[in-house]
Design an enzyme around this catalytic site. Sequence first.
Site, short mmCIF file in Angstrom:
data_model
loop_
_atom_site.label_atom_id
_atom_site.label_comp_id
_atom_site.label_asym_id
_atom_site.label_seq_id
_atom_site.Cartn_x
_atom_site.Cartn_y
_atom_site.Cartn_z
CG ASP A 62 -2.84 -13.23 5.17
OD1 ASP A 62 -3.50 -14.18 5.61
OD2 ASP A 62 -3.34 -12.27 4.56
N GLY A 63 -2.61 -12.12 8.44
CA GLY A 63 -3.28 -12.49 9.67
C GLY A 63 -4.16 -13.72 9.52
CG ASP A 92 -2.16 2.32 14.24
OD1 ASP A 92 -2.13 1.72 15.34
OD2 ASP A 92 -3.21 2.55 13.62
CD GLN A 139 -0.99 -0.67 3.66
OE1 GLN A 139 -2.21 -0.53 3.69
NE2 GLN A 139 -0.33 -1.33 4.61
CE1 TYR A 191 -9.82 6.75 11.44
CE2 TYR A 191 -11.33 5.53 12.86
CZ TYR A 191 -10.04 5.80 12.41
OH TYR A 191 -8.98 5.12 12.95
CG ASP A 231 -6.44 -1.57 14.39
OD1 ASP A 231 -7.31 -1.02 13.69
OD2 ASP A 231 -5.44 -0.98 14.84
#
Length: 298
Positions: free
Chosen positions: A143-144, A92, A37, A240, A161
């Site tokens: 990768d989760g 983050d 990204q 947001y 998250d």
Amino acid sequence: MDQNLQGWFTERSPEWPGEAFSLKVKNKLLQKQSKFQNIEIFESTNHGKVLVLDGAIQFTERDEASYQEMITFLPLNAHPNPRKVLVVGGGDGGVVRELARHPAVEEVVQCEIDEEVIEACKTHVPSMGCGFSNPKLTLHTGDGAKFLEETQEKFDIIITDASDPVVLDGTDEGTKDGPAVSLFNNEYYTKMKNRLAEGGILCSQGENMWLDAEMVVTLVRGCRKVFPVVEYAYTCTPTYTAGQIGFILCATNPATNLKEPVREWDQRTAAEMGLKYYNANVHRAAFALPTFMLQHID
């Protein structure tokens, strides 16, 4: 997407047509393309530092507590003894920072797909990246969904998250699947259930009910086929899109009341912990949904 037009960053997407959100840029700190990204960090004039992934705001320092604290403490304080926690995403550092504040948490495992987001926040936004210094933390990059398939560990709490499943493709009109797309389907929720310990609870970023009600309802209905207790909650985060973001919470114990915290902290204790947003009354209020959502979910 117009970015930094005349000193402003503007978030605009075909996913939310007819509206946009802008922040005035004071200082640009980072812009790079990772394997997954586009990563941008800038200092704004009024909201502190800002992380943007693929054109979408992930946090501003001014209001990040309303998201980070809620996605963390809603599940933690609905569980009587949340000793071991898995975080999927959270690059983050905000969630692992909050987990370090909770006295019951003994072990944290995190799996984040993009290590460049981690390094960017550690370098440029220490108020968030400080979470990675948590001595209870074991960090994996990858990768989760795959991690959940391969690990044999069990967790009291799983927190996902994730960024949005659909992101801009570099034009004003087009979108594409983002790196978190595999975390927004019923198969993923089943994988999480398989890794929950007895009485376990999960909490996942659940999108915006004003913009993504159809997706929210689909996920909630799917989860109710797998879990005996499923709830949708939300928090108010001004920066947001539409000023709101939701959470899907699921419990494996039919007796669990996700809406009622099992522990409460008084104002002094909360301040000593460094909390800015979460408290027991906010916990309860997060599950009070407007009529239009109740009509679809209930």
